[in-house]
Design a protein around this motif. Structure first.
Motif, PDB file in Angstrom:
ATOM      1  N   ALA A  50       0.820  -1.221   0.000  1.00 24.83           N
ATOM      2  CA  ALA A  50       0.000   0.000   0.000  1.00 24.83           C
ATOM      3  C   ALA A  50       0.847   1.261   0.000  1.00 24.83           C
ATOM      4  O   ALA A  50       0.420   2.311   0.486  1.00 24.83           O
ATOM      5  CB  ALA A  50      -0.997   0.016   1.156  1.00 24.83           C
ATOM      6  N   CYS A  51       2.040   1.191  -0.568  1.00 23.74           N
ATOM      7  CA  CYS A  51       2.887   2.368  -0.761  1.00 23.74           C
ATOM      8  C   CYS A  51       3.111   2.517  -2.266  1.00 23.74           C
ATOM      9  O   CYS A  51       3.878   1.731  -2.860  1.00 23.74           O
ATOM     10  CB  CYS A  51       4.213   2.208  -0.031  1.00 23.74           C
ATOM     11  SG  CYS A  51       5.338   3.608  -0.259  1.00 23.74           S
ATOM     12  N   PRO A  52       2.481   3.476  -2.922  1.00 26.68           N
ATOM     13  CA  PRO A  52       2.581   3.603  -4.375  1.00 26.68           C
ATOM     14  C   PRO A  52       4.015   3.744  -4.877  1.00 26.68           C
ATOM     15  O   PRO A  52       4.310   3.394  -6.022  1.00 26.68           O
ATOM     16  CB  PRO A  52       1.760   4.854  -4.673  1.00 26.68           C
ATOM     17  CG  PRO A  52       0.793   4.950  -3.544  1.00 26.68           C
ATOM     18  CD  PRO A  52       1.527   4.445  -2.345  1.00 26.68           C
ATOM     19  N   ALA A  53       4.915   4.211  -4.021  1.00 25.66           N
ATOM     20  CA  ALA A  53       6.310   4.362  -4.449  1.00 25.66           C
ATOM     21  C   ALA A  53       6.972   3.024  -4.759  1.00 25.66           C
ATOM     22  O   ALA A  53       8.003   2.984  -5.432  1.00 25.66           O
ATOM     23  CB  ALA A  53       7.106   5.099  -3.371  1.00 25.66           C
ATOM     24  N   LEU A  54       6.390   1.927  -4.289  1.00 25.13           N
ATOM     25  CA  LEU A  54       6.968   0.599  -4.539  1.00 25.13           C
ATOM     26  C   LEU A  54       6.326  -0.102  -5.730  1.00 25.13           C
ATOM     27  O   LEU A  54       6.631  -1.272  -5.988  1.00 25.13           O
ATOM     28  CB  LEU A  54       6.820  -0.278  -3.283  1.00 25.13           C
ATOM     29  CG  LEU A  54       7.441   0.253  -1.986  1.00 25.13           C
ATOM     30  CD1 LEU A  54       7.300  -0.783  -0.870  1.00 25.13           C
ATOM     31  CD2 LEU A  54       8.903   0.616  -2.181  1.00 25.13           C
ATOM     32  N   ALA A  55       5.462   0.596  -6.450  1.00 27.59           N
ATOM     33  CA  ALA A  55       4.687  -0.048  -7.507  1.00 27.59           C
ATOM     34  C   ALA A  55       5.462  -0.259  -8.799  1.00 27.59           C
ATOM     35  O   ALA A  55       4.963  -0.908  -9.719  1.00 27.59           O
ATOM     36  CB  ALA A  55       3.431   0.765  -7.804  1.00 27.59           C
ATOM     37  N   ALA A  56       6.680   0.232  -8.896  1.00 25.10           N
ATOM     38  CA  ALA A  56       7.406   0.176 -10.169  1.00 25.10           C
ATOM     39  C   ALA A  56       8.206  -1.114 -10.356  1.00 25.10           C
ATOM     40  O   ALA A  56       8.590  -1.447 -11.473  1.00 25.10           O
ATOM     41  CB  ALA A  56       8.342   1.370 -10.284  1.00 25.10           C
ATOM     42  N   LYS A  57       8.463  -1.856  -9.262  1.00 27.21           N
ATOM     43  CA  LYS A  57       9.362  -3.001  -9.354  1.00 27.21           C
ATOM     44  C   LYS A  57       8.603  -4.302  -9.155  1.00 27.21           C
ATOM     45  O   LYS A  57       8.102  -4.586  -8.065  1.00 27.21           O
ATOM     46  CB  LYS A  57      10.468  -2.882  -8.310  1.00 27.21           C
ATOM     47  CG  LYS A  57      11.500  -3.996  -8.415  1.00 27.21           C
ATOM     48  CD  LYS A  57      12.593  -3.824  -7.372  1.00 27.21           C
ATOM     49  CE  LYS A  57      13.616  -4.963  -7.466  1.00 27.21           C
ATOM     50  NZ  LYS A  57      14.687  -4.828  -6.437  1.00 27.21           N
ATOM     51  N   PRO A  58       8.514  -5.145 -10.199  1.00 27.69           N
ATOM     52  CA  PRO A  58       7.812  -6.424 -10.042  1.00 27.69           C
ATOM     53  C   PRO A  58       8.654  -7.420  -9.246  1.00 27.69           C
ATOM     54  O   PRO A  58       9.887  -7.383  -9.259  1.00 27.69           O
ATOM     55  CB  PRO A  58       7.611  -6.893 -11.483  1.00 27.69           C
ATOM     56  CG  PRO A  58       8.702  -6.241 -12.251  1.00 27.69           C
ATOM     57  CD  PRO A  58       8.957  -4.918 -11.582  1.00 27.69           C
ATOM     58  N   ALA A  59       7.977  -8.315  -8.564  1.00 28.05           N
ATOM     59  CA  ALA A  59       8.654  -9.372  -7.808  1.00 28.05           C
ATOM     60  C   ALA A  59       9.244 -10.391  -8.775  1.00 28.05           C
ATOM     61  O   ALA A  59       8.605 -10.782  -9.762  1.00 28.05           O
ATOM     62  CB  ALA A  59       7.676 -10.047  -6.868  1.00 28.05           C
ATOM     63  N   GLY A 283       6.250  12.111   2.243  1.00 31.93           N
ATOM     64  CA  GLY A 283       5.555  12.546   1.039  1.00 31.93           C
ATOM     65  C   GLY A 283       4.136  12.025   1.020  1.00 31.93           C
ATOM     66  O   GLY A 283       3.713  11.274   1.909  1.00 31.93           O
ATOM     67  N   PRO A 284       3.362  12.388   0.015  1.00 30.90           N
ATOM     68  CA  PRO A 284       1.949  11.994  -0.052  1.00 30.90           C
ATOM     69  C   PRO A 284       1.749  10.498  -0.261  1.00 30.90           C
ATOM     70  O   PRO A 284       0.629  10.001  -0.092  1.00 30.90           O
ATOM     71  CB  PRO A 284       1.412  12.808  -1.245  1.00 30.90           C
ATOM     72  CG  PRO A 284       2.623  13.125  -2.060  1.00 30.90           C
ATOM     73  CD  PRO A 284       3.744  13.277  -1.096  1.00 30.90           C
ATOM     74  N   HIS A 285       2.825   9.780  -0.637  1.00 33.28           N
ATOM     75  CA  HIS A 285       2.708   8.337  -0.816  1.00 33.28           C
ATOM     76  C   HIS A 285       2.714   7.594   0.511  1.00 33.28           C
ATOM     77  O   HIS A 285       2.486   6.376   0.552  1.00 33.28           O
ATOM     78  CB  HIS A 285       3.869   7.831  -1.683  1.00 33.28           C
ATOM     79  CG  HIS A 285       5.216   8.075  -1.082  1.00 33.28           C
ATOM     80  ND1 HIS A 285       5.753   9.329  -0.957  1.00 33.28           N
ATOM     81  CD2 HIS A 285       6.137   7.217  -0.558  1.00 33.28           C
ATOM     82  CE1 HIS A 285       6.947   9.251  -0.383  1.00 33.28           C
ATOM     83  NE2 HIS A 285       7.197   7.975  -0.135  1.00 33.28           N
ATOM     84  N   LEU A 286       2.991   8.298   1.623  1.00 32.30           N
ATOM     85  CA  LEU A 286       3.077   7.672   2.940  1.00 32.30           C
ATOM     86  C   LEU A 286       1.859   8.040   3.790  1.00 32.30           C
ATOM     87  O   LEU A 286       1.430   9.206   3.800  1.00 32.30           O
ATOM     88  CB  LEU A 286       4.351   8.116   3.666  1.00 32.30           C
ATOM     89  CG  LEU A 286       5.669   7.682   3.033  1.00 32.30           C
ATOM     90  CD1 LEU A 286       6.845   8.316   3.769  1.00 32.30           C
ATOM     91  CD2 LEU A 286       5.793   6.154   3.033  1.00 32.30           C
ATOM     92  N   ASP A 287       1.320   7.055   4.486  1.00 27.86           N
ATOM     93  CA  ASP A 287       0.238   7.347   5.420  1.00 27.86           C
ATOM     94  C   ASP A 287       0.842   8.030   6.644  1.00 27.86           C
ATOM     95  O   ASP A 287       1.781   7.504   7.268  1.00 27.86           O
ATOM     96  CB  ASP A 287      -0.462   6.054   5.849  1.00 27.86           C
ATOM     97  CG  ASP A 287      -1.583   6.327   6.817  1.00 27.86           C
ATOM     98  OD1 ASP A 287      -2.711   6.588   6.370  1.00 27.86           O
ATOM     99  OD2 ASP A 287      -1.315   6.289   8.046  1.00 27.86           O
ATOM    100  N   PRO A 288       0.349   9.205   7.025  1.00 26.73           N
ATOM    101  CA  PRO A 288       1.001   9.954   8.107  1.00 26.73           C
ATOM    102  C   PRO A 288       0.956   9.237   9.453  1.00 26.73           C
ATOM    103  O   PRO A 288       1.906   9.333  10.241  1.00 26.73           O
ATOM    104  CB  PRO A 288       0.225  11.275   8.150  1.00 26.73           C
ATOM    105  CG  PRO A 288      -1.055  11.007   7.425  1.00 26.73           C
ATOM    106  CD  PRO A 288      -0.763   9.957   6.418  1.00 26.73           C
ATOM    107  N   THR A 289      -0.111   8.511   9.730  1.00 30.62           N
ATOM    108  CA  THR A 289      -0.192   7.801  11.010  1.00 30.62           C
ATOM    109  C   THR A 289       0.810   6.664  11.059  1.00 30.62           C
ATOM    110  O   THR A 289       1.500   6.461  12.066  1.00 30.62           O
ATOM    111  CB  THR A 289      -1.615   7.273  11.245  1.00 30.62           C
ATOM    112  OG1 THR A 289      -2.540   8.370  11.230  1.00 30.62           O
ATOM    113  CG2 THR A 289      -1.713   6.556  12.580  1.00 30.62           C
ATOM    114  N   VAL A 290       0.908   5.904   9.969  1.00 24.11           N
ATOM    115  CA  VAL A 290       1.881   4.811   9.914  1.00 24.11           C
ATOM    116  C   VAL A 290       3.292   5.369  10.092  1.00 24.11           C
ATOM    117  O   VAL A 290       4.099   4.837  10.875  1.00 24.11           O
ATOM    118  CB  VAL A 290       1.761   4.044   8.583  1.00 24.11           C
ATOM    119  CG1 VAL A 290       2.940   3.078   8.406  1.00 24.11           C
ATOM    120  CG2 VAL A 290       0.442   3.289   8.522  1.00 24.11           C
TER     121      VAL A 290
END
Length: 546
Positions: A50-59, A283-290
């Motif tokens: 659930a962090c869009p910044a990690l969406a670019a790299k496939p497993a 940044g906006p890709h991070l949930d502030p509470t987490v």
């Protein structure tokens, strides 16, 4: 379910069809569609947590749990939303959007496995992989009226899972029935050299784990539940008396104290070690509470960590006696069911309260199954959980099935074995129990005698021993015993070790079943101390003699 942000990724129909075409039609999960929480790798697709910044790299490869489901014939259809980095129990901490309960758009879905739970509860899939470090599978199961299985740590591989707290993380399942959970569990339990925390299933369960669970404990005090939850919990307690042979009360204070260590103690440092590198820069890709919660782990010192380990060891020692006389502990899964507005107003406090009854399980190395328990008066799902010691997973699933009204055949008595009732020094954890274990015995079930038996403390040297006698005037609730499966050839050998006035005879159990067991001759207890009022030998040992 329109508009629910269940998915971070849906597979193309062509890929699903291709995977389905590869499945063995004779496999146990042949053709079963399943969803994957998006902190678990699926080859060729990104793991975002659930962090869009990690969406670019496939497993590069699928997690072991995913691979095992594929080998069992199951077919993945997508990756599901979650509280970011699996940090949360509410299902609202995601840039992909907040899920809600299938029963109410105003109430949270629970997390962190929010999307997986709603996908199963809404009928999108019959099976979903989730994770449960602090209750992340059990809480959304309760809030959506489904079954959540949190196995013993290490039985299901964590290889290919983005860690939250690596020592505590568990890959779990969400299903609509216990039967479906049992099939998935059988497919997933494998030792895995790729996971350094992987543990094999013991060839025989630990001595205190019964093959059939008959004695269930519940808390002995007020649980501070929300009023609709309190009413549903009372109904669940009434229902339990029709499922368990015996219901007893225990102090759960040490369990709850242990659970508070997960977010108030040094385990936040483990979470920061696992995901802290993803939290800078902000940044906006991070949930502030987490981010705010996990960043606190950066400041925890080495001495803090070891002080936390010491505190946990003390609390574990305080909880372990509970398991001497009970098979499982039933608790409400949560104290209440918050609204999305409640979480928005107090994101940390509401989340912490939701986890009151779930956060201790992995810290204390317990297994658990969350099951539906009807509805509250307002129509929201209500759930309970059964918790048991490590490696009690199979009988715990049987107990959960009985609760849910599903078939759960009693384990068979293996050929060449006899049932032997013991009431004293041969009980689990007591000085002579090793004789049963070394003879190849295993605990079949806990029970009580029929009415009319009395228990005496025999005099003499050596290990303290009781004398169980059917006098006819014993208490109506009977005397606590354990019934063991013992090879036939071992019974005679055990008899040779028992001094007079003890011998073997027929003992009638609370359900009317007659079994062989150790009894004392009535003339042999004339000078013995009557300890019947203790209700069992283990309790009698805690009473002063005389």
């Amino acid at each position: 379910m329109t508009g629910q942000p269940l998915w971070t990724l849906k597979l193309d129909r062509s890929e699903v069809d291709e995977l389905a075409g590869r499945a063995d039609p004779e496999a146990p999960l042949a053709g079963v569609r399943f969803a994957i929480k998006d902190n678990i790798d699926l080859a060729g697709h990104p793991t975002t947590a659930a962090c869009p910044a990690l969406a670019a790299k496939p497993a590069g490869a699928s997690a072991t749990a995913v691979r095992l489901l594929l080998e069992a014939g199951a077919v993945p259809v997508g990756k599901t939303n979650l509280d970011q980095f699996a940090t949360g129990l509410v299902g609202t901490r995601s840039p992909y959007g907040a899920c809600h309960s299938v029963a109410s758009p105003a109430h949270v879905s629970g997390g962190s496995s929010s999307g997986s739970a709603v996908a199963v509860a809404s009928g999108a899939v019959p099976l979903a992989l989730a994770t449960d470090t602090a209750g992340s599978g059990r809480v959304p199961a309760a809030f959506n009226g489904i079954v959540g299985v949190k196995p013993t740590r290490g039985l299901v591989s964590n290889a290919g899972v983005l860690p939250a707290v690596a020592d505590l993380d568990c890959v779990t399942t969400l299903t609509r029935t216990v039967a479906a959970a049992r099939t998935a569990f059988a497919a997933l339990v494998r030792t895995d050299p790729q996971d350094p925390r992987s543990r094999p299933t013991p060839p025989r369960p630990p001595a205190g784990v019964a093959a059939r669970m008959r004695v269930v404990a519940v808390p002995d005090g007020d649980l501070d539940l929300d009023p609709p939850h309190e009413e549903a919990w009372r109904a669940a307690l009434d229902r339990l008396r029709g499922v368990a042979a015996h219901v007893v009360t225990v102090d759960i204070g040490p369990f709850l104290d242990a659970g508070r260590l997960l977010y108030e103690g040094p385990w936040l440092a483990a979470r920061y070690a696992a995901i802290g590198r993803y939290l800078e820069p902000d940044g906006p890709h991070l949930d502030p509470t987490v981010r705010r919660i996990v960043m606190r782990g950066r400041d925890i010192t080495g001495p803090d960590v070891f002080a936390g380990f010491e505190r946990l060891a003390v609390l574990r020692a305080q909880t372990e006696p509970v398991w001497a006389d009970v098979d499982a502990l039933m608790l409400p899964t949560t104290p209440g069911h918050p609204r999305l507005a409640d979480v928005a107003a107090d994101p940390v406090g509401v989340n912490a309260r939701v986890g009151t009854f779930t956060t201790f399980a992995n810290l204390l190395d317990l297994c658990a199954v969350a099951v539906p328990a009807g509805e509250r008066a307002d129509g929201l799902p209500f759930g309970v959980q059964f918790v048991a010691p490590a490696f009690a997973d199979a009988p715990l699933l049987d107990l959960a099935a009985s609760w849910c009204g599903e078939p759960a055949a009693p384990p068979p008595n293996p050929p060449g074995t006899a049932l032997l009732a013991v009431a004293g020094a041969h009980l689990s954890g007591l000085p002579l129990n090793h004789e049963l274990v070394s003879a190849g015995g295993r605990l079949a079930f806990r029970a009580r005698t029929a009415p009319g038996y009395r228990l005496y403390r025999l005099s003499g040297p050596g290990v303290p021993r009781p004398g169980l006698v059917r006098t006819g005037d014993g208490p109506a609730e009977g005397i606590a015993v354990e019934v063991w499966q013992v090879p036939h050839q071992a019974v005679g050998g055990l008899l040779d070790t028992v001094p007079a006035p003890l011998g073997l005879g027929r003992i009638e159990l609370d359900d009317g079943t007659p079994v062989t067991g150790f009894l004392a001759a009535e003339h042999g207890v004339r000078d013995a101390t009557d300890v019947t009022s203790a209700g069992g030998w283990r309790a009698a040992l805690n009473q002063p003699p005389g």
